[in-house]
Design an enzyme around this catalytic site. Sequence first.
Site, PDB file in Angstrom:
ATOM      1  N   ARG A   1     -11.178  24.156  10.139  1.00  0.00           N
ATOM      2  CA  ARG A   1     -10.469  22.863  10.235  1.00  0.00           C
ATOM      3  C   ARG A   1      -9.149  22.839   9.470  1.00  0.00           C
ATOM      4  O   ARG A   1      -8.641  21.781   9.123  1.00  0.00           O
ATOM      5  CB  ARG A   1     -11.347  21.690   9.776  1.00  0.00           C
ATOM      6  CG  ARG A   1     -12.582  21.529  10.612  1.00  0.00           C
ATOM      7  CD  ARG A   1     -13.110  20.107  10.549  1.00  0.00           C
ATOM      8  NE  ARG A   1     -14.318  19.996  11.355  1.00  0.00           N
ATOM      9  CZ  ARG A   1     -15.546  20.192  10.885  1.00  0.00           C
ATOM     10  NH1 ARG A   1     -15.729  20.474   9.617  1.00  0.00           N
ATOM     11  NH2 ARG A   1     -16.571  20.099  11.678  1.00  0.00           N
TER      12      ARG A   1
ATOM     13  N   GLU B   1       5.634  13.158  16.382  1.00  0.00           N
ATOM     14  CA  GLU B   1       6.257  12.821  17.670  1.00  0.00           C
ATOM     15  C   GLU B   1       5.730  11.533  18.300  1.00  0.00           C
ATOM     16  O   GLU B   1       5.308  11.508  19.448  1.00  0.00           O
ATOM     17  CB  GLU B   1       6.098  13.991  18.651  1.00  0.00           C
ATOM     18  CG  GLU B   1       7.128  13.913  19.768  1.00  0.00           C
ATOM     19  CD  GLU B   1       7.185  15.174  20.639  1.00  0.00           C
ATOM     20  OE1 GLU B   1       7.378  16.267  20.079  1.00  0.00           O
ATOM     21  OE2 GLU B   1       7.047  15.039  21.844  1.00  0.00           O
TER      22      GLU B   1
ATOM     23  N   HIS C   1      13.369  20.594  27.683  1.00  0.00           N
ATOM     24  CA  HIS C   1      12.115  21.353  27.641  1.00  0.00           C
ATOM     25  C   HIS C   1      11.152  21.016  28.773  1.00  0.00           C
ATOM     26  O   HIS C   1      10.334  21.855  29.145  1.00  0.00           O
ATOM     27  CB  HIS C   1      11.413  21.143  26.290  1.00  0.00           C
ATOM     28  CG  HIS C   1      12.031  21.943  25.184  1.00  0.00           C
ATOM     29  ND1 HIS C   1      13.352  21.825  24.826  1.00  0.00           N
ATOM     30  CD2 HIS C   1      11.501  22.891  24.353  1.00  0.00           C
ATOM     31  CE1 HIS C   1      13.602  22.650  23.820  1.00  0.00           C
ATOM     32  NE2 HIS C   1      12.500  23.302  23.525  1.00  0.00           N
TER      33      HIS C   1
ATOM     34  N   HIS D   1      12.176  31.763  26.712  1.00  0.00           N
ATOM     35  CA  HIS D   1      12.093  30.325  26.439  1.00  0.00           C
ATOM     36  C   HIS D   1      13.501  29.725  26.288  1.00  0.00           C
ATOM     37  O   HIS D   1      13.817  28.702  26.895  1.00  0.00           O
ATOM     38  CB  HIS D   1      11.262  30.088  25.178  1.00  0.00           C
ATOM     39  CG  HIS D   1      11.138  28.649  24.808  1.00  0.00           C
ATOM     40  ND1 HIS D   1      10.506  27.725  25.606  1.00  0.00           N
ATOM     41  CD2 HIS D   1      11.591  27.953  23.726  1.00  0.00           C
ATOM     42  CE1 HIS D   1      10.567  26.532  25.038  1.00  0.00           C
ATOM     43  NE2 HIS D   1      11.228  26.640  23.891  1.00  0.00           N
TER      44      HIS D   1
ATOM     45  N   LYS E   1       4.745  22.248  14.563  1.00  0.00           N
ATOM     46  CA  LYS E   1       4.102  22.258  15.886  1.00  0.00           C
ATOM     47  C   LYS E   1       3.528  23.641  16.092  1.00  0.00           C
ATOM     48  O   LYS E   1       4.254  24.638  16.001  1.00  0.00           O
ATOM     49  CB  LYS E   1       5.122  21.980  16.990  1.00  0.00           C
ATOM     50  CG  LYS E   1       5.296  20.521  17.306  1.00  0.00           C
ATOM     51  CD  LYS E   1       6.089  20.358  18.592  1.00  0.00           C
ATOM     52  CE  LYS E   1       6.401  18.908  18.839  1.00  0.00           C
ATOM     53  NZ  LYS E   1       7.271  18.731  20.003  1.00  0.00           N
TER      54      LYS E   1
ATOM     55  N   ASN F   1      12.899  17.856  22.326  1.00  0.00           N
ATOM     56  CA  ASN F   1      12.445  18.417  23.596  1.00  0.00           C
ATOM     57  C   ASN F   1      13.506  18.363  24.685  1.00  0.00           C
ATOM     58  O   ASN F   1      13.195  18.560  25.865  1.00  0.00           O
ATOM     59  CB  ASN F   1      11.236  17.626  24.090  1.00  0.00           C
ATOM     60  CG  ASN F   1       9.957  18.255  23.610  1.00  0.00           C
ATOM     61  OD1 ASN F   1       9.709  19.414  23.888  1.00  0.00           O
ATOM     62  ND2 ASN F   1       9.179  17.501  22.881  1.00  0.00           N
TER      63      ASN F   1
ATOM     64  N   LYS G   1      16.829  19.900  12.153  1.00  0.00           N
ATOM     65  CA  LYS G   1      15.445  19.719  12.595  1.00  0.00           C
ATOM     66  C   LYS G   1      14.657  18.946  11.530  1.00  0.00           C
ATOM     67  O   LYS G   1      13.897  18.036  11.842  1.00  0.00           O
ATOM     68  CB  LYS G   1      14.776  21.069  12.911  1.00  0.00           C
ATOM     69  CG  LYS G   1      13.363  20.873  13.431  1.00  0.00           C
ATOM     70  CD  LYS G   1      12.816  22.011  14.250  1.00  0.00           C
ATOM     71  CE  LYS G   1      11.434  21.634  14.787  1.00  0.00           C
ATOM     72  NZ  LYS G   1      10.806  22.697  15.553  1.00  0.00           N
TER      73      LYS G   1
ATOM     74  N   HIS H   1       9.743  24.143  30.505  1.00  0.00           N
ATOM     75  CA  HIS H   1       8.330  24.540  30.511  1.00  0.00           C
ATOM     76  C   HIS H   1       7.832  24.741  31.943  1.00  0.00           C
ATOM     77  O   HIS H   1       7.045  25.657  32.218  1.00  0.00           O
ATOM     78  CB  HIS H   1       7.479  23.494  29.785  1.00  0.00           C
ATOM     79  CG  HIS H   1       7.686  23.506  28.296  1.00  0.00           C
ATOM     80  ND1 HIS H   1       7.218  22.530  27.461  1.00  0.00           N
ATOM     81  CD2 HIS H   1       8.323  24.386  27.483  1.00  0.00           C
ATOM     82  CE1 HIS H   1       7.546  22.806  26.206  1.00  0.00           C
ATOM     83  NE2 HIS H   1       8.227  23.934  26.207  1.00  0.00           N
TER      84      HIS H   1
ATOM     85  N   GLU I   1      18.384  27.365  22.065  1.00  0.00           N
ATOM     86  CA  GLU I   1      17.778  26.297  21.236  1.00  0.00           C
ATOM     87  C   GLU I   1      18.774  25.783  20.188  1.00  0.00           C
ATOM     88  O   GLU I   1      18.744  24.612  19.815  1.00  0.00           O
ATOM     89  CB  GLU I   1      16.521  26.806  20.513  1.00  0.00           C
ATOM     90  CG  GLU I   1      15.311  27.021  21.394  1.00  0.00           C
ATOM     91  CD  GLU I   1      14.493  25.756  21.693  1.00  0.00           C
ATOM     92  OE1 GLU I   1      15.040  24.635  21.592  1.00  0.00           O
ATOM     93  OE2 GLU I   1      13.308  25.915  22.056  1.00  0.00           O
TER      94      GLU I   1
ATOM     95  N   ARG J   1      11.136  12.330  17.477  1.00  0.00           N
ATOM     96  CA  ARG J   1      10.973  13.793  17.517  1.00  0.00           C
ATOM     97  C   ARG J   1      11.034  14.321  18.961  1.00  0.00           C
ATOM     98  O   ARG J   1      11.388  15.479  19.197  1.00  0.00           O
ATOM     99  CB  ARG J   1       9.666  14.221  16.839  1.00  0.00           C
ATOM    100  CG  ARG J   1       9.537  15.722  16.806  1.00  0.00           C
ATOM    101  CD  ARG J   1       8.480  16.252  15.868  1.00  0.00           C
ATOM    102  NE  ARG J   1       8.473  17.702  15.932  1.00  0.00           N
ATOM    103  CZ  ARG J   1       7.825  18.495  15.112  1.00  0.00           C
ATOM    104  NH1 ARG J   1       7.128  17.969  14.131  1.00  0.00           N
ATOM    105  NH2 ARG J   1       7.877  19.804  15.251  1.00  0.00           N
TER     106      ARG J   1
END
Length: 363
Positions: A121, A237, A248, A265, A143, A245, A227, A252, A185, A241
């Site tokens: 956990r 997010e 993105h 990417h 993330k 993206n 960032k 994606h 990026e 935030r």
Amino acid sequence: MTSKIVNINLSSCSYDIFINDSYFDFSALQDLLCNRKIAIISNDIVAPLYLDDLKSTLSDYKDSIFSHILADGEHNKNLQGWNSILDFLAENNFNRSDLLISLGGGVICDMTGFAAASWMRGIDFMQVPTSLLAQVDASVGGKTGINHKMGKNLIGAFHQPQAVIINTSTLKTLPLREYKSGLGETVKYGLINKPQFTTWLTNNATVINNQETSVLTQLIAKCCQYKAEIVQQDEKESGIRALLNLGHTFAHAIETYTQYTTYTHGEAVAIGMVMAAELSDLINISDSHNLRKELEKHLQDFHLKIMLPKAIDANKLVELMRLDKKVINNRHRLILMKSIGNAFIQKDVCEKDILQSIKNCQQ
Ligand code: NAD
Ligand code: GLY
């Protein structure tokens, strides 16, 4: 030697990003390294280059260091790759007091972070990013995750690292294509809310393309700072935030459609940002109605691809976009732009317009 420290201050935890142009600087982290087992997670491209260096930096802890090497590649950022890290931790009796360290690009950072988030956990981890993309983005902000066969980064957790240790000299072995991918990026930050950064990038395009050491620390520190400013306001997010993206949702879908074989990417993000600019022009949200052209010129400074081949089925991309994490009640939320440096979250974007904007960016 140049070095910089960028701090991330979160309510749950705070940590530092150490940026250095010649070695892995763990000097301020001794308390976090002692009296625990340390597993370095890397891949079969990066480990032969830097694992020994990293181990010798950590030689005071050599009796506690383990390493686990995964197969390289975005197509291995999946349940099997993640599970192999967990098996390794189980076989070596790692428990909650122990530590993981990633050593690699964004794929290794995301997978190591997710293994750390899920093992017992949640255990501690540190990021040692070795690609430009991971140094300016993936290693920072907590993330973590892996891809599902239906889409990219669909499985994951927010889990912040204890520290990020960037040694920019690792970029000397990074293939040029991957360096340019990292610039995809990098450009994003200027477009979101830092128009002065876009100007800085344009003014420094030659030294950046030449990967001059003097500019790399500055470039990476600026991106980490930008960032950090966003993540500090919205760690998980629920709001702004999502601006990180930009491009993105398109990217994606492109990466999933091409099964991670055709675009890196950062390349997919660059094309996705052009599509977002095109959509902003198309639905009359951009101030100039010419945003796409402005962005294309900027991306060409860094020799990034800006168009998608016609052979890619735009309808399929739109279908894949329905699984985007920003979709709410089957309605698309996308990051669009009024101008360079002024991005915002647009709700209820109509699929017909998304489809058209993709088609307009195909040749
Ligand atoms: P990557 O990790 O696949 O690295 C690109 C290639 O470069 C790989 O072959 C890698 O082994 C190699 N490499 C890395 N460092 C090297 C070095 N110093 N010398 C030689 N080769 C080296 O891809 P990436 O572009 O680094 O990262 C992309 C991933 O990051 C994607 O999975 C993306 O989803 C993720 N990402 C995550 C976040 C986040 O906030 N968590 C943000 C952006 C991107
Ligand atoms: N790369 C997107 C984010 O960290 O939120």
